[in-house]
Design a protein around this motif. Structure first.
Motif, PDB file in Angstrom:
ATOM      1  N   ASP A 113     114.122  22.104  21.758  1.00  0.00           N
ATOM      2  CA  ASP A 113     115.165  21.782  22.747  1.00  0.00           C
ATOM      3  C   ASP A 113     115.241  20.115  23.074  1.00  0.00           C
ATOM      4  O   ASP A 113     114.088  19.578  22.916  1.00  0.00           O
ATOM      5  N   LEU A 114     116.251  19.663  22.929  1.00  0.00           N
ATOM      6  CA  LEU A 114     116.673  18.142  22.994  1.00  0.00           C
ATOM      7  C   LEU A 114     117.262  17.788  24.479  1.00  0.00           C
ATOM      8  O   LEU A 114     118.357  18.565  24.548  1.00  0.00           O
ATOM      9  N   ARG A 123     106.196   8.625  22.738  1.00  0.00           N
ATOM     10  CA  ARG A 123     104.964   9.252  23.041  1.00  0.00           C
ATOM     11  C   ARG A 123     104.793  10.564  23.220  1.00  0.00           C
ATOM     12  O   ARG A 123     105.858  11.224  23.725  1.00  0.00           O
ATOM     13  N   THR A 124     103.955  11.180  22.488  1.00  0.00           N
ATOM     14  CA  THR A 124     103.896  12.576  22.340  1.00  0.00           C
ATOM     15  C   THR A 124     102.644  12.960  23.523  1.00  0.00           C
ATOM     16  O   THR A 124     101.483  12.486  23.375  1.00  0.00           O
ATOM     17  N   HIS A 125     103.027  13.826  24.365  1.00  0.00           N
ATOM     18  CA  HIS A 125     102.295  14.523  25.269  1.00  0.00           C
ATOM     19  C   HIS A 125     101.920  16.075  24.735  1.00  0.00           C
ATOM     20  O   HIS A 125     102.767  16.855  24.918  1.00  0.00           O
ATOM     21  N   PRO A 126     100.726  16.378  24.193  1.00  0.00           N
ATOM     22  CA  PRO A 126     100.390  17.687  23.767  1.00  0.00           C
ATOM     23  C   PRO A 126     100.333  18.662  24.967  1.00  0.00           C
ATOM     24  O   PRO A 126      99.952  18.084  26.061  1.00  0.00           O
ATOM     25  N   SER A 127     100.437  20.050  24.865  1.00  0.00           N
ATOM     26  CA  SER A 127     100.419  20.941  25.987  1.00  0.00           C
ATOM     27  C   SER A 127      99.025  21.483  26.161  1.00  0.00           C
ATOM     28  O   SER A 127      98.129  21.394  25.078  1.00  0.00           O
ATOM     29  N   VAL A 128      98.724  21.571  27.237  1.00  0.00           N
ATOM     30  CA  VAL A 128      97.370  22.228  27.559  1.00  0.00           C
ATOM     31  C   VAL A 128      97.342  23.454  27.943  1.00  0.00           C
ATOM     32  O   VAL A 128      96.291  24.216  28.216  1.00  0.00           O
ATOM     33  N   VAL A 129      98.419  24.232  27.842  1.00  0.00           N
ATOM     34  CA  VAL A 129      98.664  25.545  28.131  1.00  0.00           C
ATOM     35  C   VAL A 129      99.291  26.384  27.261  1.00  0.00           C
ATOM     36  O   VAL A 129      99.696  27.606  27.362  1.00  0.00           O
ATOM     37  N   GLY A 130      99.168  25.825  25.809  1.00  0.00           N
ATOM     38  CA  GLY A 130      99.781  26.639  24.655  1.00  0.00           C
ATOM     39  C   GLY A 130     101.188  26.415  24.555  1.00  0.00           C
ATOM     40  O   GLY A 130     101.794  27.274  23.607  1.00  0.00           O
ATOM     41  N   GLY A 131     101.877  25.787  25.240  1.00  0.00           N
ATOM     42  CA  GLY A 131     103.440  25.476  25.022  1.00  0.00           C
ATOM     43  C   GLY A 131     103.726  24.504  24.132  1.00  0.00           C
ATOM     44  O   GLY A 131     102.829  23.888  23.524  1.00  0.00           O
ATOM     45  N   PRO A 132     105.026  23.982  24.172  1.00  0.00           N
ATOM     46  CA  PRO A 132     105.471  22.959  23.234  1.00  0.00           C
ATOM     47  C   PRO A 132     104.973  21.518  23.827  1.00  0.00           C
ATOM     48  O   PRO A 132     104.913  21.519  24.947  1.00  0.00           O
ATOM     49  N   ALA A 133     104.688  20.663  22.930  1.00  0.00           N
ATOM     50  CA  ALA A 133     104.496  19.335  23.264  1.00  0.00           C
ATOM     51  C   ALA A 133     105.738  18.632  23.919  1.00  0.00           C
ATOM     52  O   ALA A 133     106.957  19.006  23.601  1.00  0.00           O
ATOM     53  N   LEU A 134     105.618  17.627  24.693  1.00  0.00           N
ATOM     54  CA  LEU A 134     106.543  16.942  25.102  1.00  0.00           C
ATOM     55  C   LEU A 134     106.692  15.517  24.301  1.00  0.00           C
ATOM     56  O   LEU A 134     105.719  14.786  24.581  1.00  0.00           O
ATOM     57  N   VAL A 135     107.735  15.304  23.774  1.00  0.00           N
ATOM     58  CA  VAL A 135     108.151  13.890  23.263  1.00  0.00           C
ATOM     59  C   VAL A 135     108.801  13.048  24.004  1.00  0.00           C
ATOM     60  O   VAL A 135     109.980  13.605  24.345  1.00  0.00           O
ATOM     61  N   HIS A 136     108.576  12.169  24.424  1.00  0.00           N
ATOM     62  CA  HIS A 136     109.155  11.245  25.393  1.00  0.00           C
ATOM     63  C   HIS A 136     109.614   9.927  24.702  1.00  0.00           C
ATOM     64  O   HIS A 136     108.737   9.100  24.320  1.00  0.00           O
ATOM     65  N   VAL A 137     110.845   9.745  24.444  1.00  0.00           N
ATOM     66  CA  VAL A 137     111.363   8.549  23.751  1.00  0.00           C
ATOM     67  C   VAL A 137     112.262   7.784  24.398  1.00  0.00           C
ATOM     68  O   VAL A 137     112.978   8.038  25.199  1.00  0.00           O
ATOM     69  N   ASP A 138     112.008   6.378  24.237  1.00  0.00           N
ATOM     70  CA  ASP A 138     112.819   5.342  25.005  1.00  0.00           C
ATOM     71  C   ASP A 138     113.651   4.644  24.021  1.00  0.00           C
ATOM     72  O   ASP A 138     113.074   3.774  23.045  1.00  0.00           O
ATOM     73  N   SER A 179     122.338  21.718  19.044  1.00  0.00           N
ATOM     74  CA  SER A 179     122.260  21.880  20.590  1.00  0.00           C
ATOM     75  C   SER A 179     121.540  21.088  21.217  1.00  0.00           C
ATOM     76  O   SER A 179     120.455  20.586  20.685  1.00  0.00           O
ATOM     77  N   TRP A 180     121.891  20.657  22.233  1.00  0.00           N
ATOM     78  CA  TRP A 180     121.228  19.561  23.058  1.00  0.00           C
ATOM     79  C   TRP A 180     121.805  19.645  24.571  1.00  0.00           C
ATOM     80  O   TRP A 180     122.971  20.125  24.742  1.00  0.00           O
ATOM     81  N   LEU A 181     120.954  19.007  25.540  1.00  0.00           N
ATOM     82  CA  LEU A 181     121.358  19.069  26.853  1.00  0.00           C
ATOM     83  C   LEU A 181     121.625  17.459  27.126  1.00  0.00           C
ATOM     84  O   LEU A 181     120.833  16.843  26.738  1.00  0.00           O
ATOM     85  N   GLU A 182     122.793  17.117  27.749  1.00  0.00           N
ATOM     86  CA  GLU A 182     122.934  15.595  28.080  1.00  0.00           C
ATOM     87  C   GLU A 182     123.041  15.723  29.574  1.00  0.00           C
ATOM     88  O   GLU A 182     123.656  16.270  30.396  1.00  0.00           O
ATOM     89  N   VAL A 225     109.667  19.812  23.043  1.00  0.00           N
ATOM     90  CA  VAL A 225     110.837  19.405  23.740  1.00  0.00           C
ATOM     91  C   VAL A 225     110.824  18.151  23.857  1.00  0.00           C
ATOM     92  O   VAL A 225     109.982  17.158  24.121  1.00  0.00           O
ATOM     93  N   VAL A 226     112.198  17.593  23.426  1.00  0.00           N
ATOM     94  CA  VAL A 226     112.111  16.150  23.201  1.00  0.00           C
ATOM     95  C   VAL A 226     113.085  15.386  24.192  1.00  0.00           C
ATOM     96  O   VAL A 226     114.061  16.102  24.373  1.00  0.00           O
ATOM     97  N   VAL A 227     112.694  14.332  24.946  1.00  0.00           N
ATOM     98  CA  VAL A 227     113.507  13.790  26.015  1.00  0.00           C
ATOM     99  C   VAL A 227     113.821  12.334  25.407  1.00  0.00           C
ATOM    100  O   VAL A 227     112.683  11.688  25.079  1.00  0.00           O
ATOM    101  N   VAL A 228     115.127  12.125  25.321  1.00  0.00           N
ATOM    102  CA  VAL A 228     115.279  10.836  24.737  1.00  0.00           C
ATOM    103  C   VAL A 228     116.324   9.982  25.872  1.00  0.00           C
ATOM    104  O   VAL A 228     117.209  10.412  26.225  1.00  0.00           O
ATOM    105  N   GLU A 229     115.242   8.896  26.372  1.00  0.00           N
ATOM    106  CA  GLU A 229     116.052   7.974  27.185  1.00  0.00           C
ATOM    107  C   GLU A 229     117.070   7.135  26.572  1.00  0.00           C
ATOM    108  O   GLU A 229     116.610   6.606  25.566  1.00  0.00           O
ATOM    109  N   TRP A 230     118.209   6.759  27.105  1.00  0.00           N
ATOM    110  CA  TRP A 230     118.952   5.657  26.557  1.00  0.00           C
ATOM    111  C   TRP A 230     119.511   6.279  25.276  1.00  0.00           C
ATOM    112  O   TRP A 230     119.872   5.546  24.392  1.00  0.00           O
ATOM    113  N   GLY A 231     119.550   7.659  24.823  1.00  0.00           N
ATOM    114  CA  GLY A 231     119.932   8.112  23.595  1.00  0.00           C
ATOM    115  C   GLY A 231     121.420   8.321  23.385  1.00  0.00           C
ATOM    116  O   GLY A 231     121.617   8.955  22.291  1.00  0.00           O
TER     117      GLY A 231
END
Length: 163
Positions: A27-28, A65-80, A117-120, A101-107
């Protein structure tokens, strides 16, 4: 599409945590809004909801910055993407879209062809006279924000986020 008013920074954090339950690897999310609108606060809550390692901070100077999951889920990639010139520079970051799961600020406008597919998510904060009589409201103020989430593509077709 949903639109809601989020009253405080704590509520924005909670909104992010609640959104995490609806997301999966691949998911993006594209976040748009002025400085101080709550993009990083939302992402911090999202990270908490996903069960990631580390504290989410704005990746302005490292770009991603990539934040790995500690519960076996997807990592969070946070982009500026604020300092990026175009989509090619974003592509150079070699982001693992499929397994994160990728979050892009200012994207806005930089993700053509990245995903079908993406969420805006658009965050609006009040503007007006600052407490000292200046030109704009305080960036860190805890005023309500208006958040609109629109889904695009087959992943979000027929969902409450459908555009």
């Amino acid at each position: 599409m949903i639109t809601r008013t989020v009253d405080t920074a704590d509520d924005m954090h909670e909104f992010g945590a609640a959104m995490a339950a609806r997301l999966r690897a691949g998911d993006l999310l594209v976040l748009d809004g002025p400085l101080g609108a709550g993009k990083t606060t939302f992402t911090r809550g999202l990270g908490e909801g996903l069960g990631i390692r580390g504290t989410v901070t704005s990746p302005t100077f490292v770009l991603a910055r990539t934040h790995p999951s500690v519960v076996g889920g997807p990592a969070l990639v946070h982009v500026d993407a604020y300092r990026l010139g175009d989509a090619r520079e974003l592509d150079d970051l070699d982001i693992d879209y499929a397994n994160s799961v990728v979050v892009v600020e200012w994207g806005a406008g930089m993700l053509d062809g990245v995903s079908e597919s993406w969420l805006e998510m658009t965050l609006q904060r009040p503007t007006g006279a600052a407490p000292d009589g200046g030109d704009s409201a305080e960036l860190d103020g805890d005023e309500p924000r208006v958040v609109t989430v629109r889904g695009f593509g087959p992943r979000w077709a027929g969902s409450e986020f459908s555009a």
